[in-house]
Design a protein around this motif. Structure first.
Motif, PDB file in Angstrom:
ATOM      1  N   SER B  80      40.068  68.658  44.025  1.00 26.87           N
ATOM      2  CA  SER B  80      39.148  69.578  44.718  1.00 26.87           C
ATOM      3  C   SER B  80      37.707  69.312  44.297  1.00 26.87           C
ATOM      4  O   SER B  80      36.792  69.361  45.115  1.00 26.87           O
ATOM      5  CB  SER B  80      39.491  71.031  44.377  1.00 26.87           C
ATOM      6  OG  SER B  80      40.783  71.300  44.800  1.00 26.87           O
ATOM      7  N   ARG B  85      36.030  70.614  47.676  1.00 34.46           N
ATOM      8  CA  ARG B  85      36.724  71.476  48.636  1.00 34.46           C
ATOM      9  C   ARG B  85      37.026  72.824  48.013  1.00 34.46           C
ATOM     10  O   ARG B  85      37.281  72.934  46.823  1.00 34.46           O
ATOM     11  CB  ARG B  85      38.054  70.831  49.039  1.00 34.46           C
ATOM     12  CG  ARG B  85      37.922  69.613  49.906  1.00 34.46           C
ATOM     13  CD  ARG B  85      39.240  68.913  49.954  1.00 34.46           C
ATOM     14  NE  ARG B  85      40.181  69.712  50.747  1.00 34.46           N
ATOM     15  CZ  ARG B  85      40.799  69.242  51.806  1.00 34.46           C
ATOM     16  NH1 ARG B  85      40.600  68.020  52.225  1.00 34.46           N
ATOM     17  NH2 ARG B  85      41.638  69.993  52.485  1.00 34.46           N
ATOM     18  N   ASP B  86      37.049  73.874  48.867  1.00 35.95           N
ATOM     19  CA  ASP B  86      37.498  75.196  48.436  1.00 35.95           C
ATOM     20  C   ASP B  86      38.998  75.275  48.706  1.00 35.95           C
ATOM     21  O   ASP B  86      39.590  74.340  49.235  1.00 35.95           O
ATOM     22  CB  ASP B  86      36.762  76.284  49.218  1.00 35.95           C
ATOM     23  CG  ASP B  86      35.278  76.298  48.849  1.00 35.95           C
ATOM     24  OD1 ASP B  86      34.973  76.001  47.679  1.00 35.95           O
ATOM     25  OD2 ASP B  86      34.455  76.567  49.742  1.00 35.95           O
ATOM     26  N   LYS B 114      38.967  85.032  50.227  1.00 34.67           N
ATOM     27  CA  LYS B 114      37.847  84.070  50.166  1.00 34.67           C
ATOM     28  C   LYS B 114      36.658  84.630  49.394  1.00 34.67           C
ATOM     29  O   LYS B 114      35.844  83.880  48.855  1.00 34.67           O
ATOM     30  CB  LYS B 114      37.379  83.730  51.583  1.00 34.67           C
ATOM     31  CG  LYS B 114      38.247  82.714  52.305  1.00 34.67           C
ATOM     32  CD  LYS B 114      37.624  82.452  53.662  1.00 34.67           C
ATOM     33  CE  LYS B 114      38.466  81.513  54.503  1.00 34.67           C
ATOM     34  NZ  LYS B 114      37.876  81.334  55.841  1.00 34.67           N
ATOM     35  N   PRO B 118      36.705  82.730  41.920  1.00 40.51           N
ATOM     36  CA  PRO B 118      37.739  81.686  41.782  1.00 40.51           C
ATOM     37  C   PRO B 118      38.833  82.050  40.778  1.00 40.51           C
ATOM     38  O   PRO B 118      40.000  81.741  40.987  1.00 40.51           O
ATOM     39  CB  PRO B 118      36.961  80.460  41.310  1.00 40.51           C
ATOM     40  CG  PRO B 118      35.563  80.707  41.741  1.00 40.51           C
ATOM     41  CD  PRO B 118      35.360  82.181  41.736  1.00 40.51           C
ATOM     42  N   GLN B 121      41.069  84.457  42.513  1.00 37.94           N
ATOM     43  CA  GLN B 121      41.846  83.712  43.529  1.00 37.94           C
ATOM     44  C   GLN B 121      43.012  82.995  42.846  1.00 37.94           C
ATOM     45  O   GLN B 121      44.145  83.026  43.330  1.00 37.94           O
ATOM     46  CB  GLN B 121      40.959  82.651  44.198  1.00 37.94           C
ATOM     47  CG  GLN B 121      40.079  83.170  45.301  1.00 37.94           C
ATOM     48  CD  GLN B 121      39.234  82.035  45.893  1.00 37.94           C
ATOM     49  OE1 GLN B 121      39.310  80.882  45.486  1.00 37.94           O
ATOM     50  NE2 GLN B 121      38.418  82.392  46.873  1.00 37.94           N
TER      51      GLN B 121
END
Lengths: 400, 169
Positions: B80, B85-86, B114, B118, B121
């Protein structure tokens, strides 16, 4: 117990039985908690609905690849550490004697082994230069390099393991000193011999030197850890007999090393004598002026200059005497080392003592090495600790 | 260092081929949720190859599965970062839509997910989507189990906050 945090854990089934009971008791009495649990469950169900994924691909390719691949060999760092430690110890073991030798060479002769130093200045009464009392000064100043050389030789010879190396070395045959043709030459020499009986050789060498009209300045004898005897003599010999002494001594045993050197000081002596004569004339002149002068201040000034001239003349005279002494009597440094012999096995008692001594020495040696390593590690810690920390962190990350 | 050496001397034998047979699909799905369909196979392959290289260093402190997914997590993070990239949340949502059962709550949840940090998440996906326990997550991302619990609690608070604000609009 944080009730709000535990609600989520409760919904996830991560609480133990007691916590579950406690939370259920609280929920039974609180509608708010029950609502909270319901919301969390609903949200969890929504999350689970996101867990759908497509069918995985690429499994066959990976399995095929893995079949051909062998697992990486386990890096055996333990052996690497052991090897590095052994290399360090060996390195120190090699370097340590070099430092010890340097220390011996730079320190007093009484160091390292218990020597039976017997300063044995047997200056003959007829030896006029020695009666001036400047012999010791000359020895200290001018003979220092050769004396050090002699000490180095002794240090070499006092180490049994160096003896073999020295034996294998081709002993340099010193060319005979040519006649001096009336010149003033300071001769210095050193000879190192392996002999069967050190004490007997010392006695014979002393007789030889005295028979040649010389004398022994220093005589030292010692025993090393293995009981091997060695001795060192420093002798002054008439320059004309220097070559004879060298040749005779060479017959006493096996020559391990031999060297000699000469320094022509004829010109220095001539310059010194010329300057001395000039100063004598100046001295006479000042004396005459002193006697003639009636003015007190002038007399004082003349007197001061006369003292200066006399002082300088005395210094030159002493230096000339010293140089002539050195030229008249050559310096010879003699080392005797006992020939290594294989001793037959002794009685059991000796074997036991030898083993004990050997083990004790080995333990002491290892202890010294470890102590040295420890000191190095402590001193170098500002370098290796950060390095080790970085390495461990990097390794930990890499292994994850 | 000595402890490390002793630990390594008691390393557990690990058969990566068997691990791949057993866990390939789970690892692929795990990678899909982090790097998307396009890179999932690559990330999975890299995970097993890394595992093969490091099999000798596996000490058995944690379960082999947890160890393997720890490697997968690091591999995905690395990919990533390289690809900048997310999380492929849109891909997940798209898949949901293609399944023919459009779920409005799931769509709103994806949007809310979203918006959280992070770290939040990560624990939400590890626990709710991948199905790892608190202990397994703690071992995988090397944080205390209590922190996992607290982080999940706060992640859910944040999710609810974002969902509620969306409802208010």
């Amino acid at each position: 117990m944080n009730l709000k945090e535990d609600l989520k854990a409760y919904v996830d089934g991560e609480l133990n039985a007691d916590q579950v009971k406690e939370l259920e008791r609280a929920a039974a009495s609180s509608e708010e908690i029950r609502d909270e649990i319901a919301v969390l469950r609903s949200l969890k169900e929504d999350c689970v609905s996101l867990s759908a994924t497509p069918e995985p691909t690429g499994k066959a390719a990976l399995l095929h690849r893995l079949k051909g691949a062998r697992p990486a060999r386990k890096p055996n760092f333990m052996w690497a550490y052991a090897g590095a430690t052994a290399a360090l110890l060996i390195g120190i073991a090699i370097i340590e004697p070099v430092f010890s030798q340097a220390r011996i060479a730079g320190s007093s002769p009484s160091m390292e082994v218990a020597r039976t130093a017997t300063p044995n200045v047997e200056a003959p009464a007829a030896s006029a230069p020695l009666e001036h009392g400047d012999f010791s000064e000359a020895k200290k100043k001018e003979e220092a390099p050769d004396h050090d050389l002699g000490r180095k030789e002794r240090a070499d010879n006092s180490r049994p393991r160096d003896a073999e190396a020295q034996q294998s070395r081709n002993p340099t045959t010193v060319p005979a000193i040519p006649p001096s043709y009336g010149r003033d030459i300071i001769y210095n020499g050193a000879i190192s011999l392996e002999v069967a009986d050190v004490q007997k050789s010392v006695t014979e060498a002393t007789s030889l030197i005295q028979g040649l009209g010389g004398f022994v300045v220093t005589s030292e004898s010692s025993l090393d850890a293995l009981g091997k005897a060695s001795a060192h003599l420093e002798a002054r010999i008439p320059a004309s007999k220097f070559d004879t002494a060298n040749k005779t001594l060479a017959k006493y045993g096996k020559i391990l090393s031999q060297n000699s050197s000469g320094q022509d000081v004829t010109a220095d002596i001539a310059r010194g004598e010329g300057r001395s004569r000039a100063l004598a004339v100046a001295e006479q002149e000042y004396i005459r002026m002193l006697n003639a002068s009636r003015n007190t201040s002038a007399r004082l000034e003349v007197r001061r200059r006369l003292d200066e001239v006399r002082a300088e003349r005395e210094a030159i005279k002493a230096e000339l005497t010293r140089m002539k002494d050195l030229a008249a009597l050559s310096t010879l440094s003699i080392n005797f080392e006992e020939k290594a012999s294989v001793k037959p096995d002794g009685p059991i008692g000796n074997w036991w003592d030898d083993s004990n001594t050997g083990a004790s020495n080995a333990l002491g040696f290892v202890g010294r090495i470890l102590g040295r390593v420890l000191i190095y590690l402590v001193y170098l810690s500002p370098i290796w600790i950060p390095g080790l920390a970085v390495w461990l962190i990097a390794r930990r990350r890499a292994l994850k | 260092m000595l402890t490390q050496m002793l630990r390594r001397s008691t390393a557990v034998h690990l058969d990566v081929e068997t691990l791949a047979e057993t866990h390939y699909d789970a690892v692929w799905r795990f990678c899909f949720r982090r790097v998307g369909r396009e890179l999932a196979a690559d990330a999975t392959q890299e995970t097993f190859l890394t595992a093969l290289r490091r099999a000798s260093s596996f000490r058995g402190d944690s379960d082999a599965k947890t160890w393997l997914f720890g490697i997968a997590l690091n591999t995905c993070r690395s990919l990533s970062r390289k690809q900048t990239r997310d999380l492929p949340l849109d891909e997940i949502l798209e898949l949901q839509a293609q399944s023919g059962t459009p779920n409005l709550s799931a769509m709103r949840l994806t949007q809310a997910l979203k918006k959280v940090s992070p770290e939040h998440q990560e624990v939400v996906i590890l626990h709710e989507l991948d199905g790892f326990s608190y202990l397994e997550i703690a071992q995988m991302i090397e944080i205390p189990e209590g922190t996992v619990k607290s982080r999940l609690h706060h992640a859910f608070l944040a999710l609810r906050r974002h969902l509620n604000s969306e409802e208010d609009l």
